[in-house]
Write a protein that holds these residues in place. Sequence first.
Motif, PDB file in Angstrom:
ATOM      1  N   ILE A 146      -4.641   1.178   8.798  1.00  0.00           N
ATOM      2  CA  ILE A 146      -4.844   2.028   7.620  1.00  0.00           C
ATOM      3  C   ILE A 146      -5.933   3.055   7.966  1.00  0.00           C
ATOM      4  CG2 ILE A 146      -5.655   2.050   5.226  1.00  0.00           C
ATOM      5  CD1 ILE A 146      -3.241   0.476   5.160  1.00  0.00           C
ATOM      6  N   TYR A 190       0.867  -1.194   0.000  1.00  0.00           N
ATOM      7  CA  TYR A 190       0.000   0.000   0.000  1.00  0.00           C
ATOM      8  C   TYR A 190       0.893   1.231   0.000  1.00  0.00           C
ATOM      9  CZ  TYR A 190      -4.055  -2.811   1.306  1.00  0.00           C
ATOM     10  OH  TYR A 190      -5.064  -3.705   1.311  1.00  0.00           O
ATOM     11  N   ILE A 241      -6.623   0.596  -1.902  1.00  0.00           N
ATOM     12  CA  ILE A 241      -7.319   0.392  -0.617  1.00  0.00           C
ATOM     13  C   ILE A 241      -8.826   0.568  -0.748  1.00  0.00           C
ATOM     14  CG2 ILE A 241      -6.898   2.782   0.133  1.00  0.00           C
ATOM     15  CD1 ILE A 241      -7.045  -0.335   2.373  1.00  0.00           C
TER      16      ILE A 241
END
Lengths: 154, 551
Positions: free
Chosen positions: A88, A28, A145
């Motif tokens: 996240i 990510y 994401i």
Amino acid sequence: MTENQAKNELEKEHQFSCFYLGDTLYGYDIDLVQEVNDQLDLTRVPLAPDYVLGIMNLRGQIITVIDQQKKIGLKSSQITPKSRVLIIKSGTEYIGLLADRIAEVITCTEKEIAKPPSNVNGIQGKLFKGIVHTKRNELLALLDIDAVLDDEQV
Amino acid sequence: MKLKINQKMGLIMIVFFLIPVFMFSATVYTTQRQKNDSLIINLAGRQRMLTQKMSKECLTYMHQTMMEDKAAINTKKVLLNTMAVFEVTLTALSESGNVPLSLDLEGEKKFVPATSGAVAEQLVKVKELWFPFKASVNRSVETLEEEHVLIVLRDNLPLLSAMDKATGLMQRKAEEKIDTLFYAQLISQVLGVVIVVIAIFWSRRNIVMPIRQSVSFAETVSEGNLEKTMEVKHTDEIGMLGNALNHTVSMLSEMIRKINDDVTTLTESSGEMNIVADEMAGFSDTTVAKANTVAAAAEETDSAMNSIAAAMEQAYTNVDSVASSTEELSTSIGEITQRTGDASNSVKNAVDHAQKATAQVSELGNAAEEIGIVSETITAISDKTSLLALNATIEAARAGEAGKGFAVVAGEIKELAQQTVQATGDISAKLQGVQQLTDQTVAMIGEITEVVENVSLIIFGINESVEQQSMATQEITQNIMQTSQGLKEVTQNVSQTKQATGQVAQEISEVNENAEQLSNSSAQVQRTAVRLKELSEHLNELVGNFAIAEA
């Protein structure tokens, strides 16, 4: 856009926080990742979808932890001593994503990011932003994401 | 049917005899019935002739009368006589009576029985023709009228034919009787054949078969087979013969079985006798041999006694030297005892050291394990450090350009943490090697301890042996003294023995003589036993020719 600007664009550096799901390397954008954590003391949530592993308390903040491997349509991850949770930030809330093993932070330029193929290891191409061929001769799949968490919000 | 054989044979004979009796009776009966037939047929034939004679004489008379011949009167007389004979005969044939055999009424006569049936009826017809005919003849003779003569001429042939028919019927009747006889004979022949066949089968079943069975049984017995018995069905002489044979066979079988048993016993006894004789012969031979050996030994003993006496002297001197040697032995044994005691102490020390070494090596193993635990802790700390470095990298990235320097530091820390992990891995591998080595060392020390303990046992054994030797040496010293005294006594005994051996030699020669006599006797016994055995084997062979049923 001038030629110089375009060249600068291509030379722009990106950093990715990388991890393994099974034997495949995923990453990510490092700006999305708040921290990496080895706290796996989860509380199960009744009646939650099967990819929700539970909730955890991170310094007073309640975080939902999900099995992202299962979420993107692969088999369930097993929790081992090497398992880690990536925290996240998605919108205003924090979400924990379970990784089988953590890898290093990889830095690459824009031009090194290739377009994703339609299918990577049986996973739909729309989940990927791109593919990077790392210096260790591995393929790094860059996950989107929003796409990964998309179904959850439905 | 419980009949004796003579009764059976008599019955067959009687049945056979009845056949000719029946045939004879039939013949006699038929011939009796036929006896009169020839006479009657003859008479009937004469009647035919007489009808023609009457006609001829009637006409002769008429003619002679017309010619006025004197012979006419005679002819008339003859005619009347002929007619009378015809009538008498006709009446006798139909109703019985006496009939003249010639044409003279007064001549010899014979009785004729009445006829019956078709013949009688025909004779009535003849009579019906006869009486008109007779009247016509009489009237012709009286009146000589042509009218009556014509009647005679007309009626004589019908009369003749009627009489002829009667004669024919008589002949047929006589022939019928012959046929009856033929059929009677035929029936009796057939009956005879049937009786013969029945008699053959009956006698075969009741006489021949049982006799053959007896014969075959007797043949089986004559071949020596006494196992079987015969089945007796009849009570006649053959049955008695069968029973007698069965009884004989069972008696014979029993006798042979007994003989067989006796023969077996005899064979065994002779065998045993033979063995005994053999043994006796062997014993006597051995006795002779031994006596000879003893004689030789006695001689040897004598010479040996002499050498013993000489050896005694030598023994005296030897015993002295032995006594001094045993003293030396005693001192050396004392030294050995001391040395083994030292060795025993050394071994004990070695065992103690080995035990201490084992304890120390075990401690080494424990220390290695503790180091392993410490290195695991170090690994965990390194992991944490690595994670911290990663988070630091993330924070630095978020800080943007300002965090770049920090990112480098974080990278270094991470590198360091990874090297630590690698180093602890190496330590772990080496510790495992150390642990294996300590295990092996402990095992080896264990083996060494075992060996040292074995050595200790051996030394203990040596110690014990030496003590025993010490005791034995003392005994030897005592024994030598006793030996010295014994030697004196031996010298005395040797001279006594010398005298005794002389006596033994004499007695042995007597034993030898007796043994030779025994040998001869046993040889004789053996010969007898062998002959007895041969005899019993021969007997067994003879008895073996008979097969007998199991008792």
